[in-house]
Motif scaffolding. Structure first.
Motif, PDB file in Angstrom:
ATOM      1  N   SER A 221      10.474   8.346  -6.256  1.00  0.00           N
ATOM      2  CA  SER A 221       9.372   8.882  -5.558  1.00  0.00           C
ATOM      3  C   SER A 221       8.138   8.211  -5.655  1.00  0.00           C
ATOM      4  N   GLU A 222       7.549   8.113  -5.397  1.00  0.00           N
ATOM      5  CA  GLU A 222       5.767   7.480  -5.538  1.00  0.00           C
ATOM      6  C   GLU A 222       4.259   8.549  -5.897  1.00  0.00           C
TER       7      GLU A 222
ATOM      8  N   LEU B 209       4.701   4.663  -9.324  1.00  0.00           N
ATOM      9  CA  LEU B 209       6.903   4.086  -8.787  1.00  0.00           C
ATOM     10  C   LEU B 209       6.809   5.318  -9.903  1.00  0.00           C
TER      11      LEU B 209
ATOM     12  N   VAL C 298       1.212   8.904  -4.970  1.00  0.00           N
ATOM     13  CA  VAL C 298      -0.174   8.168  -3.916  1.00  0.00           C
ATOM     14  C   VAL C 298      -1.379   9.022  -3.526  1.00  0.00           C
TER      15      VAL C 298
ATOM     16  N   SER D  22       0.986  -0.930  -0.426  1.00  0.00           N
ATOM     17  CA  SER D  22      -0.031   0.296  -0.214  1.00  0.00           C
ATOM     18  C   SER D  22       0.867   1.449   0.141  1.00  0.00           C
ATOM     19  N   SER D  23       2.210   1.022   0.536  1.00  0.00           N
ATOM     20  CA  SER D  23       2.812   2.007   0.601  1.00  0.00           C
ATOM     21  C   SER D  23       4.426   1.790  -0.336  1.00  0.00           C
ATOM     22  N   TYR D  24       5.167   3.006  -0.493  1.00  0.00           N
ATOM     23  CA  TYR D  24       6.918   2.371  -0.781  1.00  0.00           C
ATOM     24  C   TYR D  24       7.329   3.503  -0.031  1.00  0.00           C
ATOM     25  N   GLU D  25       7.241   3.743   1.022  1.00  0.00           N
ATOM     26  CA  GLU D  25       7.774   5.094   2.001  1.00  0.00           C
ATOM     27  C   GLU D  25       8.717   3.943   2.146  1.00  0.00           C
TER      28      GLU D  25
ATOM     29  N   GLU E  31      -3.335   5.651  -0.773  1.00  0.00           N
ATOM     30  CA  GLU E  31      -2.522   3.871  -1.612  1.00  0.00           C
ATOM     31  C   GLU E  31      -1.413   4.555  -2.950  1.00  0.00           C
ATOM     32  N   SER E  32      -0.677   3.715  -2.563  1.00  0.00           N
ATOM     33  CA  SER E  32       0.420   4.184  -4.008  1.00  0.00           C
ATOM     34  C   SER E  32      -0.266   3.459  -5.387  1.00  0.00           C
ATOM     35  N   LYS E  33      -0.255   4.797  -6.173  1.00  0.00           N
ATOM     36  CA  LYS E  33      -0.988   4.311  -7.447  1.00  0.00           C
ATOM     37  C   LYS E  33       0.334   4.469  -8.442  1.00  0.00           C
TER      38      LYS E  33
END
Length: 214
Positions: A30-31, A41, A33, A8-11, A37-39
């Motif tokens: 970066s990503e 990258l 969001v 859900s996150s690539y932090e 929710e990560s959409k």
């Protein structure tokens, strides 16, 4: 870059390599969001960073990516080796030097055990091939040592010296073949781990019992 939403996150992964077909082609930076929710990258291409990497890190790129092959001959030869010398590392140390302290034996055993953990991180094919090439040159080094040695029992200093010679010979052998073959790493620390593992796995020793006929 769209992704499959495994997380859900690539932090926290900023700076990680972007790998496509087993090749690093960029660096994730970066990503995107939406609704927590990560959409998507985002990454910087290595070509974009090429000048900076050359100036700051000394990393140079060529127009073509060189793909090195696995040293299949060495891999196969290692797998076909027969364990002639059944002694493990502690037994070989005590046979070479009856006065060696338990503390020193334990130290070598810990070093071998921790080294094994690092070795196991790499591809089995690569490790098998590198072990055989190191075995080859160290067999010759052991033969020379046995033939020129006039004493039956070694000192702890001589044992350590022989381990260092094995490591040095192994590192040089891999350096010579690394222009053609794919080996994981080749530095003094890693080569010492390979040597200690070979000793524990019955393929090297400090006496003539560790010499293989073929």
């Amino acid at each position: 870059m769209n992704h499959n939403l495994k997380w859900s996150s690539y932090e926290g992964i900023s700076g990680a390599p972007l790998i496509v077909d087993d090749k690093i082609i960029g660096i994730i930076n970066s990503e995107l969001v939406e609704n927590k929710e990560s959409k998507e990258l985002c990454a910087l291409s290595l070509r974009y960073l090429e000048k900076t990497l050359q100036e700051k890190c000394g990393i140079c790129f060529t127009s073509e990516i060189e793909i090195k092959e696995i040293d299949i001959v060495a891999k196969t030869a290692y797998e076909e080796l027969t364990h002639n010398d059944k002694r493990n590392l502690p037994e070989k140390l005590k046979d070479a030097c009856q006065t060696i302290s338990l503390n020193r034996v334990s130290l070598y055993c810990r070093e071998q055990a921790f080294g094994k953990v690092e070795i196991n991180r790499y591809n089995d094919q690569q490790i098998s091939s590198i072990k055989f090439r190191v075995f080859e040159v160290c067999q010759l080094e052991l033969l020379n040592f046995v033939e020129t040695s006039v004493i039956e029992e070694l000192t702890t200093e001589q044992i350590e010296s022989l381990i260092r010679k094995f490591s040095k010979k192994g590192k040089k052998a891999i350096e010579e073949r690394s222009t053609q073959y794919d080996y994981p790493v080749n530095n003094k620390g890693f080569m010492r781990k390979i040597v200690l593992d070979l000793i524990n796995d019955c393929f090297l020793s400090f006496d003539k019992k560790g010499l293989y006929d073929g």
